[in-house]
Each structure stands twice: as C-alpha cells, then as structure tokens.
Design a protein around this motif. Sequence first.
Motif, short mmCIF file in Angstrom:
data_model
loop_
_atom_site.label_atom_id
_atom_site.label_comp_id
_atom_site.label_asym_id
_atom_site.label_seq_id
_atom_site.Cartn_x
_atom_site.Cartn_y
_atom_site.Cartn_z
N MET B 98 0.86 -1.18 0.00
CA MET B 98 0.00 0.00 0.00
C MET B 98 0.89 1.23 0.00
SD MET B 98 -2.37 -1.36 3.03
CE MET B 98 -4.08 -1.00 2.97
N ASP B 121 1.23 -6.73 2.21
CA ASP B 121 0.10 -6.38 3.09
C ASP B 121 -1.20 -7.02 2.59
OD1 ASP B 121 -0.30 -4.46 0.94
OD2 ASP B 121 1.01 -3.09 2.02
N VAL B 122 -1.97 -6.32 1.75
CA VAL B 122 -3.25 -6.88 1.31
C VAL B 122 -3.13 -7.36 -0.14
CG1 VAL B 122 -4.55 -5.39 2.87
CG2 VAL B 122 -4.08 -4.61 0.53
N ASN B 123 -4.22 -7.87 -0.69
CA ASN B 123 -4.23 -8.25 -2.10
C ASN B 123 -3.98 -7.03 -3.00
OD1 ASN B 123 -5.49 -11.11 -3.05
ND2 ASN B 123 -6.25 -10.60 -1.01
N CYS B 159 -2.34 -0.94 -10.31
CA CYS B 159 -2.91 -1.89 -9.36
C CYS B 159 -4.39 -2.04 -9.71
CB CYS B 159 -2.78 -1.41 -7.92
SG CYS B 159 -3.54 -2.58 -6.76
N GLU B 161 -6.46 -4.42 -8.09
CA GLU B 161 -7.27 -5.01 -7.01
C GLU B 161 -7.39 -3.96 -5.93
OE1 GLU B 161 -9.78 -6.74 -5.70
OE2 GLU B 161 -8.84 -8.49 -6.62
N PHE B 162 -8.61 -3.68 -5.51
CA PHE B 162 -8.83 -2.64 -4.51
C PHE B 162 -7.98 -2.90 -3.26
CE2 PHE B 162 -11.26 -1.24 -0.71
CZ PHE B 162 -11.05 0.11 -0.87
N CYS B 163 -7.20 -1.90 -2.86
CA CYS B 163 -6.27 -2.12 -1.74
C CYS B 163 -6.33 -0.96 -0.76
CB CYS B 163 -4.86 -2.32 -2.27
SG CYS B 163 -4.25 -0.97 -3.29
N GLY B 164 -7.43 -0.24 -0.75
CA GLY B 164 -7.57 0.85 0.20
C GLY B 164 -7.59 2.20 -0.49
N ILE B 165 -7.56 3.21 0.33
CA ILE B 165 -7.86 4.55 -0.10
C ILE B 165 -6.88 5.09 -1.15
CG2 ILE B 165 -6.56 5.86 1.64
CD1 ILE B 165 -10.24 6.26 1.15
N HIS B 167 -5.42 3.34 -3.51
CA HIS B 167 -5.38 2.38 -4.61
C HIS B 167 -5.01 3.01 -5.96
CE1 HIS B 167 -6.59 -0.83 -7.23
NE2 HIS B 167 -7.81 -0.40 -7.46
N HIS B 168 -5.60 4.18 -6.24
CA HIS B 168 -5.37 4.80 -7.55
C HIS B 168 -3.97 5.40 -7.69
CE1 HIS B 168 -6.66 8.01 -4.89
NE2 HIS B 168 -6.08 8.86 -5.71
N LEU B 169 -3.24 5.53 -6.56
CA LEU B 169 -1.90 6.10 -6.63
C LEU B 169 -0.85 5.04 -6.92
CD1 LEU B 169 -2.16 8.33 -3.45
CD2 LEU B 169 -2.38 9.04 -5.84
#
Lengths: 574, 203
Positions: B98, B121-123, B159, B161-165, B167-169
């Motif tokens: 992230m 960390d996450v997917n 990226c 796969e949604f990985c939090g706020i 994500h688009h960066l």
Amino acid sequence: MSASMRTCPTTGLRVDKTAENFIKIHAVVATVALLIGGVSALLVMLTRWQAIHLLDVVWFYRLLTVHGMNMLIFFIIFFEMAVLYFASAVLLNSRVPAPKVGWVGFALMLVGTLMVEWMMFSGQADVLFTSYVPLRAEPPFYLGVILFAVGTLTVVGHYFGIIVVAKREKTYTGSVPLVTFGATTAAIIAAVTLLHGALVYIPTWLWSMGYMEIDPQFYRLIWWGLGHSSQQINVAAMVSIWYMLAAFTVGGVVLNEKISRVAFVLYIMFISMASAHHLLVDPGMGPAWKIWNTSYFMYMAVFASMIHGFTVPAGIEMGQRLRGVTQGVFGWLRRAPWGDPGFSSLVFSLTIFGFVGGITGVTFGTEQINIIAHNTLRIPGHFHSTVVAGTALAFMGATYYVIPLIFRREVAFFKLAKIQPYLFAFGMLIFSIAMTFAGTFGVPRRHWDITFAGAPFQVEFSPTVDLVIGVMAVGGLIGILGGAIYIVITVVSVFFGKRLPEGESGLGAHGRGLPLGIIAPPRALTPEDDGEDLEKHALGTTPGTMILVIVFLAAFITYYFVNWKLLSIVWKIG
Amino acid sequence: MYHSGLEAPQGIWWKPVHGSEKVWATIAFAWCLVLFAMMPFWHLRGGQNPSGIRHRVDPVAFRTRVTEFIEEYKVGTDNQIPVVEPPPGSHIYLQGAMWSWTPVLRLKQGAEYILHLSSVDVNHGFSLYPLNINFQVVPGYDYGLRITPHEAGEFQIVCNEFCGIGHHLMVGKVVVVPSDDEQAAGTTVDTAAAAVATEGGSR
C-alpha cells in the motif's frame, strides 16, 4: 385452512394468504434494496465517468461496497425468496406450514441486512463486496452477513417444507411443474452457497476480532464458493422465470421435460466448482486445478445454459405454432405480444444474458484468456449483462405479473411499464458492451481515478477510452432511468394501485393496467393441437429458434477465438 | 399433449427428445469439448499461461528478498523509487504494498526473466499497461512467472485489485530497453542455475 386461502376464479388456483404475505414482504424489501443499490450505481458511475468525477475517494469505494452488497446480495436474494414462495405454495396450491419459521428467517435476513447497511454507511466496512482479507471491516459487518445467510438458509428450509407438505397432502398430481423444479435447484444451490458463506464469514468474523488467522488465498477460494455460486442461484431462478413468463405471455410449452430438468440438475452438480474461474491468475493453485475446475467437468454448466437458451425460445415458438401462429420462420416472433412487459423482459433478458453475458463469461473464464481480462472493466462488463440485463430484467418482467396475481392490483402507469423493459435492456446493453470494451484497453475495475492524478508515473489511456467510458455512462443513465421507472411503477402499484375486484383477480381479469397475458391468457392447448405437420420443416419443429441458436454459436466462436488471438500477441509469459 | 412450465406434468415425463433439441444439444456439447481442449492445448503450444512457479512466502521474507535484490542491481532512482537493472535470465522481484510497486524494473528486450510477484500487506493486482497482462498478487504467496518482453518501451504497472484509499496512486514502471546485444535476446533462464546464483549471491 379455508379462511386463509382464496381461490383464483379463473385458474382455480387456491392461493394461501400466508404465502401471499411472504411474497409481498420479500418483494418489498428487495425493491428497497434495489433503490439503495440503484442510487449508489448512479453516483458510482458518475464518478467513473472522469468528465464528471462526482464522488471523493472515500465515498466512491464506500458506495461501491453499498452498490455491490445491495444489488448482488440483498435485492436479488430477497426477490429470490419471493420466487421460492411463489413456486412452491402458489404453483402447488399448497398451504404454508409453520409460518413462524418463515418469519424467523425473514427477520434474521432483515436484521443482517440492516447491520450490514449500517456498517457500510458509517464507514466501518470500506472493503468492497468481496471483502478480501486482510482488508478488514469492523466485526458487526461480518456478523450481519452471517445473520443474513442463516436467515436465508431458514427460508430455503421453509421452502423445502412447503414442497414436502404439498406432496404429502396431494395438492397437485403428477410431478412438480418445471418452474417449481427450477426454483428447487435454485434453492439447493442456495443452500450450498450459504454453507460456503458460513464457512468463510464465521472464521473471518473471528479473525476481525483477533481470535484467529486466515490465509488470504483460502479466503479467496471459499469466498468465491459463495460469491460465484450465489450468481448461479440467480441463473437457476432466472431460467425458471423465463419458463414462467413464456407460459404466461404466449403459452410457451416445455418441449421435453427430461432435457430441461436434466439441464437444471447439471447446474447443481457442476456449479460449485465455478468458483475457480475467479482464481485463474492466482498464485495459490496450479494449472491442472484451474483447468479441471473452470471446465466444470467440460463446461457442463455452460452446456446446461446453452440447452435452456434453446428450449425456452423453442418452447415459445412451439407454443405459438400450436396455437396457429405458423407464418414463415419468424412469424411467431413478429406476432408476439411485444407490448406485454412480461414478454419483452423475457426476450431481452434471454438474449442479452446469452449473447453478451454468456459469451463474455465463458471466454474470460478460460484459464489463459483470463490473463487479458482479470480485474479489468471487462469483468463488471460481463456480469452487468448477466445479473442486471439478465436476472434483474427477468425479475422485473415477473413483477408485472406478480402485481396483479399476488398483490391483486393493476400496474400503475401501464404505458410506462410497456416501455420500461426496452429502456432498461437497451441502456444496460450499451453500458455493458462499452464497459467490456473499455476493459480490453486495460482499464481497471473498482478504481476511483483512471487519470492516476498524484501517482508517481503517468498512465495515458488512449483517447478511445474516454469515448467508450462516455458511451458507457450514457447507456448507464438510460438503464438507471429504466430502473427508476420500474421502482416508481412497483411502489405506486403496490401501495396505491387500483385494486382488482375480489372475484376477479387472477388470469382473465380486466383492467387497463394489466399485461396482455393476464387479460387474455394464451388459449389452453387441447389434444387436437398436437400438430404432426410441424415436424416437416427442414430445420426441425422449431426452425426459427434453430436459426437463432446457430447465429448465437457463430458469435460465440468468433468472440472466443478473437480473444485467443488478442492473447497470443502479448509478451510470452508463464 | 404439450403443457407449460407452470403445469405439473402427469405420468412419465422421461420421454424421447425432439430431433432439433438433440441436434442442438450435440452441437453445444461438442463446442464445450472444444472449450475444454483449448486450455491444455495452449499449455502445449501457446506462449501465455498463468502456471508460474508458485510458493508460499512469508511477507517479511519477501520484503527482505526484494531489498536484497534492489541492493544488488540498483542503477538509480525514479520518483524516489529505486530502479534496478538485473541481468537477462535472472530472477527478478516486484513487491506490491500500500500503495506502491517496488522497484522500477529495467529489462532487456527479448530476454527471459522470472518475475516474482507478491504483496507484503493486502491483495493487489498486477496489471501491465498498455499490454493488458493481469495477475493477482496475494500476500503470503510468491508467483514466479517467466516473462519475455518482446518489445521495447515504457510500461506502467497499474494496481487493479482494490487495496484501500490510495489504490489509484499505486502505479509502477517497467522499462524495456532495446536489445543491442543479440546474445541477450537469446538468453533464457536456466531456472536451477539462476536460482542457485541469486541465492548464493545474496546470502
């Protein structure tokens, strides 16, 4: 018992009042979920349309979570529970035993729904529909899902109870009707699905409170046992509704009970492996596992859908021909009741589900082709054409019959109701094709900002992408307008619609706000209608349908191999 | 006599199938067999398969491995992200976290590498733009994919796969430099030797 039953004057069907109440309450909650999901759809779409980019990043993902949960879980499953009560108590003329069980199930579903809604809107569950661990929501979110699943299982159990009682009390003779059979397969798949749900959400709930660890790949595997199989509840329910609407609107027949029933059984047997095609480019599984499971034993579930895709239109064609509509190859289609929203919904649902949803789904679900599809907009493009233009539209068409038959009211704004399926189908068709097309450029799904403002490196999508996303938005707006009209019609009809007179509320009722299949139901067939001369056409008994399915197959083969070609030009990888 | 799907069929409904239904069911079944056969066929003949070398990996160990990899082959930085230029034929590592992809990879056109993807960390979702090559990046799993970049240029890793706020960066970069060396173009990875070499070199 007699006090709780009313007899439909035309069909002689006795309708249990308790069943009616269950159908009503589930349908009403489903519509509320559809409204919440629809408003969030509008806001999410206006954000993805970069020209407007409406929501901020937090609310985009929050409402995307809301949209997914409300549409794919709450709207669809509540509606399906209504379908189950209709297919059992109403079609089998049965009473509803142990209504308390049904109410407990409904209450659990409702409490679970409210908990999940609260967690999502209060920002304690910004994890999207899939909630892949280790992304974490607050524990009550998972508990809400668990309660909802337990409630649904209870209602499904109640459904089986009604079937058993109907059988024991001999409320029908022979075998259950095909529609009930199909609904039963939906119920069985629901049971399997919800057990997966329990298997994944109970440990996840414990994990969210710090009591245990969960492997992220295990989560993805079992979660898709819920996430994908639940779409197969939709498919089985939708296909049942196709058969139902075909019967109501044009007197569609069942060509062969054996074929149609075997196809339903194939859904049960092969669908739980379908989870695999979400994991084709995952690191946790090897190629043998991926091939074996995606091919669901040589695509037996796809095979089942291709069978229904033939037998439903062929049943319509045959029903029309037996009633004397025999002109040419497509006379049965030309002279069909296109102004009956039940009929137009059925045709668009079947066509878009097959041509767009089915073809793209099987293609993207191929092990290697998934490399150029996974998590791009091609995926939501695919499932908006199956679940929205397919399932939701079939449910909408069914609603225009449920309103007079169960709610015993006229359909409000009937002229709007006539065009509603056209608007919705056309809008969603444009939307899902454009979305799929945008995905072929690599545009990611579930993404707040595809201009990547603030990212360390620039990504410049081709200008075509802007155009395609614009087309997608226009299609989406038309679809949402169609959805909004549906909600307005439903709410106004159910609460303020003109009541049908007590003695005249079934098939054959009169009123301006009634579909043709209610006012003038298709003539019942007699043994004299069995036309042996129908067999003589070179393309068989249903030549029109034969031509249509061959066009379908040609489209399928073309799209499938074009994708292999697209795959073959990217880097060697493996 | 025909009946609709709303009516309970009487008596035995296990009856012979219509000719046209039989024809369509046969065609559909044959097509399903083609769908099935294409997947194993592509493993034998096709150049793009998601098989890979797959292992469980502890996220901390993967982060350490990525750090070692960067130290070994670092040639500069780009937007504060280290740039590495590993030799053709080697194991290369890309870490999703992230919200960044580390490091920036400089690869030789036409050479084969084994690209190891994982998350700490996450997917996350590896999506190589504009080629549209997509893989799931799952924490705890090392996905080792043989890749052969056959065209030069700059590619971005989005990226998906949604990985939090943020994500688009999460955008990374791969630079493929044109092959000036015909030998490099023909290099393929000797898995065992390369593995030994990299392990030996780093420990």
